[in-house]
Enzyme design. Structure first.
Site, short mmCIF file in Angstrom:
data_model
loop_
_atom_site.label_atom_id
_atom_site.label_comp_id
_atom_site.label_asym_id
_atom_site.label_seq_id
_atom_site.Cartn_x
_atom_site.Cartn_y
_atom_site.Cartn_z
N SER A 1 0.87 -1.19 0.00
CA SER A 1 0.00 0.00 0.00
C SER A 1 0.90 1.24 0.00
O SER A 1 2.11 1.13 0.23
CB SER A 1 -0.84 -0.04 1.27
OG SER A 1 -1.42 1.21 1.55
N TYR B 1 -3.00 -0.97 9.99
CA TYR B 1 -2.93 -1.18 8.54
C TYR B 1 -1.53 -0.83 8.03
O TYR B 1 -0.91 -1.59 7.28
CB TYR B 1 -3.99 -0.31 7.87
CG TYR B 1 -4.13 -0.53 6.39
CD1 TYR B 1 -4.91 -1.57 5.89
CD2 TYR B 1 -3.51 0.32 5.47
CE1 TYR B 1 -5.05 -1.77 4.52
CE2 TYR B 1 -3.65 0.13 4.11
CZ TYR B 1 -4.42 -0.92 3.63
OH TYR B 1 -4.55 -1.12 2.28
P1 NDP Z 1 -11.83 -5.08 -1.25
O1 NDP Z 1 -12.48 -4.84 0.06
O2 NDP Z 1 -12.60 -4.89 -2.51
O3 NDP Z 1 -11.20 -6.54 -1.29
C1 NDP Z 1 -10.70 -7.18 -0.16
C2 NDP Z 1 -10.74 -8.67 -0.45
O4 NDP Z 1 -10.15 -9.38 0.64
C3 NDP Z 1 -12.16 -9.19 -0.60
O5 NDP Z 1 -12.19 -9.98 -1.76
C4 NDP Z 1 -12.37 -10.05 0.63
O6 NDP Z 1 -13.18 -11.16 0.30
C5 NDP Z 1 -10.95 -10.51 0.94
N1 NDP Z 1 -10.72 -10.88 2.33
C6 NDP Z 1 -10.72 -10.06 3.42
N2 NDP Z 1 -10.49 -10.77 4.54
C7 NDP Z 1 -10.35 -12.07 4.15
C8 NDP Z 1 -10.10 -13.28 4.83
N3 NDP Z 1 -9.94 -13.32 6.17
N4 NDP Z 1 -10.02 -14.43 4.12
C9 NDP Z 1 -10.19 -14.41 2.77
N5 NDP Z 1 -10.41 -13.30 2.06
C10 NDP Z 1 -10.50 -12.14 2.74
O7 NDP Z 1 -10.54 -4.14 -1.22
P2 NDP Z 1 -9.38 -3.81 -2.25
O8 NDP Z 1 -9.58 -4.48 -3.54
O9 NDP Z 1 -9.22 -2.34 -2.19
O10 NDP Z 1 -8.14 -4.43 -1.48
C11 NDP Z 1 -7.33 -5.48 -1.99
C12 NDP Z 1 -5.94 -5.33 -1.39
O11 NDP Z 1 -5.36 -4.11 -1.85
C13 NDP Z 1 -5.91 -5.27 0.14
O12 NDP Z 1 -4.77 -5.95 0.61
C14 NDP Z 1 -5.77 -3.77 0.41
O13 NDP Z 1 -5.17 -3.52 1.65
C15 NDP Z 1 -4.88 -3.38 -0.75
N6 NDP Z 1 -4.88 -1.96 -1.05
C16 NDP Z 1 -6.00 -1.30 -1.47
C17 NDP Z 1 -5.94 0.05 -1.77
C18 NDP Z 1 -7.10 0.81 -2.28
O14 NDP Z 1 -6.97 2.05 -2.46
N7 NDP Z 1 -8.24 0.20 -2.53
C19 NDP Z 1 -4.71 0.81 -1.63
C20 NDP Z 1 -3.60 0.03 -1.18
C21 NDP Z 1 -3.69 -1.29 -0.91
P3 NDP Z 1 -14.32 -11.76 1.28
O15 NDP Z 1 -15.01 -10.59 1.92
O16 NDP Z 1 -15.16 -12.59 0.38
O17 NDP Z 1 -13.58 -12.59 2.28
#
Ligand code: NDP
Length: 256
Positions: A146, A159
């Site tokens: 991130s 985070y």
């Molecule tokens: P979303 O909330 O759209 O996606 C998060 C995903 O993580 C979901 O598919 C969720 O699926 C899954 N997830 C969360 N906890 C669990 C778990 N315990 N087991 C399995 N799956 C899990 O967010 P983003 O697409 O934005 O985030 C994706 C990644 O990118 C993350 O690591 C985030 O920190 C990182 N990121 C995002 C940024 C942004 O601006 N959006 C910036 C920098 C980094 P489900 O709920 O089905 O479990």
């Protein structure tokens, strides 16, 4: 030559958190380059919808219901991928959450939950994938950091700690597994329009405009902005690239 460098036909990828946002953008890219995809998440309806989309586009894809903080689930996830596709070439550790509270107000349970979901999960999944990749004489691990891998934010201490940790974990695995021909790299997304940041925009005053003002590309990113970097880091094009942390941020991290 170019096609061969980025060709993922016959390769198999796991994308944790691949049922939406950045994960689905990477899954689409890997699938378009020819890889079979395992979409991993807890929300089965969302994972099934992602798989339906990829399958309709002509890709082989399965949904796996797993909590990536649970060692037993993670072992079952690897076994399921092996059963379905017979191999594993690319692991994308993308699952993540955020809980926004300043350090003096953050309960231990929230700290633990963020660290486990964002950092410990990458450890568990990478450790489980390693023997499979080693036995196949190579593989690719892609971890998602991130801007908080670089910067701090008063409202996101756990985070930022987890995402700083992801970079150091990436470097450590890159060194440890270079002899096994496993390349381990991190992607550092800028501000991307997903469910995660839709919440952030509700919770952090003025965030939407601050991001626009600070990002040279003058827009929020979208999940599909991660298709190209996923293909690069998942393919032989990156065979001599390991231990890096590559910003995909529209220039956010270089704006002075
Ligand atoms: P979303 O909330 O759209 O996606 C998060 C995903 O993580 C979901 O598919 C969720 O699926 C899954 N997830 C969360 N906890 C669990 C778990 N315990 N087991 C399995 N799956 C899990 O967010 P983003 O697409 O934005 O985030 C994706 C990644 O990118 C993350 O690591 C985030 O920190 C990182 N990121 C995002 C940024 C942004 O601006 N959006 C910036 C920098 C980094 P489900 O709920 O089905 O479990």
């Amino acid at each position: 030559m170019t096609n061969q460098l980025f060709d993922l036909a016959g390769r198999v990828a796991i994308v944790t958190g691949g049922n939406g946002g950045i994960g689905l953008g990477m899954a689409r890219g890997l699938a378009a380059a020819g890889a079979a995809i395992a979409i991993v998440g807890r929300n089965e309806a969302k994972s099934n919808a992602a798989v339906a989309e990829l399958t309709q586009a002509g890709c082989r894809a399965i949904a796996i219901s797993a909590d990536v903080t649970d060692k037993v689930d993670v072992a079952a996830m690897i076994a399921q991928v092996f059963k379905a596709f017979g191999r594993l070439d690319i692991l994308v550790n993308n699952a993540g959450i955020n809980i926004r509270k300043p350090p003096h107000e953050l309960p231990l349970d929230d700290w633990d939950s963020v660290i486990k979901t964002n950092l410990t999960s990458a450890f568990l999944c990478s450790q489980a994938a390693h023997p499979v990749m080693k036995a196949a004489s190579g593989g690719k691990v892609i971890n998602i950091g991130s801007m908080m891998s670089i910067f701090g934010a008063g409202y996101s201490p756990a985070y930022a700690a987890s995402k700083g940790g992801i970079v150091q974990f990436t470097r450590s695995c890159a060194v440890a597994w270079a002899p096994d021909n496993i390349q381990v790299n991190a992607i550092l997304p800028g501000w991307i329009d997903t469910e995660l940041t839709q919440n952030a925009r509700r919770e952090v005053d003025g965030l939407h405009d601050k991001v626009l003002a600070r990002t040279p590309a003058a827009r929020w990113g979208v999940g599909d902005d991660f298709a190209g970097i996923a293909v690069f880091l998942g393919s032989r094009a990156s065979d001599f690239v390991t231990g890096t942390a590559i910003p995909v941020d529209g220039g956010y991290s270089v704006q002075g």
